[in-house]
Scaffold this motif. Structure first.
Motif, PDB file in Angstrom:
ATOM      1  N   ALA A 152       3.955  -1.394  -7.583  1.00 59.33           N
ATOM      2  CA  ALA A 152       3.893  -1.365  -6.118  1.00 59.33           C
ATOM      3  C   ALA A 152       4.166  -2.751  -5.538  1.00 59.33           C
ATOM      4  N   LEU A 209       0.804  -1.225   0.000  1.00 60.76           N
ATOM      5  CA  LEU A 209       0.000   0.000   0.000  1.00 60.76           C
ATOM      6  C   LEU A 209       0.837   1.276   0.000  1.00 60.76           C
ATOM      7  N   PRO A 210       1.886   1.399   0.846  1.00 61.22           N
ATOM      8  CA  PRO A 210       2.693   2.627   0.781  1.00 61.22           C
ATOM      9  C   PRO A 210       3.336   2.843  -0.587  1.00 61.22           C
ATOM     10  N   TRP A 211       3.800   1.757  -1.204  1.00 59.53           N
ATOM     11  CA  TRP A 211       4.393   1.884  -2.539  1.00 59.53           C
ATOM     12  C   TRP A 211       3.333   2.282  -3.559  1.00 59.53           C
ATOM     13  N   LEU A 212       2.111   1.753  -3.386  1.00 59.32           N
ATOM     14  CA  LEU A 212       1.028   2.104  -4.304  1.00 59.32           C
ATOM     15  C   LEU A 212       0.677   3.581  -4.183  1.00 59.32           C
ATOM     16  N   ALA A 213       0.569   4.059  -2.941  1.00 62.47           N
ATOM     17  CA  ALA A 213       0.255   5.471  -2.732  1.00 62.47           C
ATOM     18  C   ALA A 213       1.357   6.366  -3.309  1.00 62.47           C
ATOM     19  N   ARG A 214       2.601   5.965  -3.085  1.00 61.92           N
ATOM     20  CA  ARG A 214       3.727   6.744  -3.611  1.00 61.92           C
ATOM     21  C   ARG A 214       3.723   6.738  -5.140  1.00 61.92           C
ATOM     22  N   VAL A 223       1.131   6.290  -7.192  1.00 64.26           N
ATOM     23  CA  VAL A 223       0.011   7.082  -7.698  1.00 64.26           C
ATOM     24  C   VAL A 223       0.333   8.564  -7.610  1.00 64.26           C
ATOM     25  N   TRP A 224       0.900   8.983  -6.469  1.00 63.67           N
ATOM     26  CA  TRP A 224       1.224  10.397  -6.282  1.00 63.67           C
ATOM     27  C   TRP A 224       2.266  10.863  -7.288  1.00 63.67           C
TER      28      TRP A 224
END
Length: 302
Positions: free
Chosen positions: A199, A107-112, A114-115
């Motif tokens: 991610a 999840l943190p990699w996914l959020a990063r 996407v951003w």
């Protein structure tokens, strides 16, 4: 303990043993959509099996935690106070937290991802507003650059971008073929799969599945876009256009017609493989659907 070992072995099968076999198989290039689903099924299978294996390892011989239903029991303690003969213990919390950590690790990699992708696309789109010009005949934005390149930027302000160099070297049919390729990326929202797979590969770095799913999915998505272009244009036209724009560099967060694995894709376009027989097709679909379900069935037992 036997269930935990079995689930760990299944996770190892999905994460280490199966990916090289799928990457070397010949059928994925003949059926890229099914192959993408197969890779996503392996990812789902690995995450489910690893999470349930960790749950069984930390929930040692406690009756409420037997099997998958035990995990649900711990998660729903407040709704079913009679399910456990006492207040929650640190072991109860760990039994839930450990598998949740495995599931949420990407999840943190996914959020990063996407951003960063959104920020890069916004910069590119702002730049195109200043330096690009629209060509309504092709529905593209042209930028003054000598290197032939064609790429797309996704989002609410999605664009297909063509460089001046590409306009100079591509014929009308070739340009329309690569533009159709890029529109296939936009219609299929392939950028979302790029971010998702990236991610996972970063979260589980070092795992064979993490490396191969990224490499193979990116290539298969290009093949899916190639197939879309081949619905309207000949193989020779698309192959020639791919060669002309193969060296073009695309910005971050963009998908280019040159794309990944150009040589592999060129061979596939010029020497198409027959689709798998119906029986083989049904087996592939059945295996794709069954793979993520098996660890759930195994964990449901006592």
């Amino acid at each position: 303990m036997i269930t935990a070992v079995a689930l760990a072995a299944y996770a190892a099968l999905a994460g280490a043993a199966a990916p090289p076999l799928l990457a070397r198989a010949r059928w994925p290039h003949a059926a890229p959509v099914a192959a993408v689903l197969a890779w996503l099924a392996l990812v789902t299978t690995f995450v489910i099996a690893a999470a349930l294996s960790v749950h069984h390892l930390v929930a040692v011989e406690r009756h409420p935690h037997d099997g998958l239903m035990g995990l649900f029991t711990v998660c729903l303690l407040e709704d079913h106070p009679s399910a456990v003969p006492g207040p929650s213990t640190p072991g109860d919390v760990l039994a839930v937290a450990a598998p949740v950590v495995v599931v949420l690790l990407p999840l943190p990699w996914l959020a990063r991802g996407v951003w960063r992708a959104r920020r890069a696309r916004a910069r590119q789109l702002d730049t195109l507003t200043l330096v690009g010009r629209t060509v309504p005949a092709y529905g593209v934005t042209v930028v003054d650059h000598v290197v032939p390149a064609v790429y797309c930027l996704s989002g609410r302000r999605s664009r297909v971008v063509v460089t001046r160099g590409a306009l100079d070297v591509l014929s009308d049919a070739q340009l329309r073929a690569v533009v159709e390729h890029e529109r296939a990326h936009l219609m299929g929202r392939h950028h979302l799969l790029h971010v998702l797979v990236d991610a996972f590969s970063r979260a589980f770095r070092g795992l064979p599945l993490a490396r191969l799913v990224r490499e193979q999915t990116f290539l298969l998505l290009e093949m899916i876009a190639d197939d879309r272009a081949l619905r309207f244009h000949s193989r020779d036209v698309l192959a020639t256009a791919m060669c002309e724009v193969a060296a073009g560099q695309t910005p971050r967060a963009a998908l280019g017609a040159g794309g990944s694995g150009v040589l592999v894709r060129l061979r596939r376009v010029l020497e198409p493989q027959p689709r798998p027989p119906r029986t083989a097709w049904l087996c592939i679909v059945a295996a794709t659907l069954a793979a993520p379900s098996l660890p759930l069935l195994a964990a449901c037992g006592p």
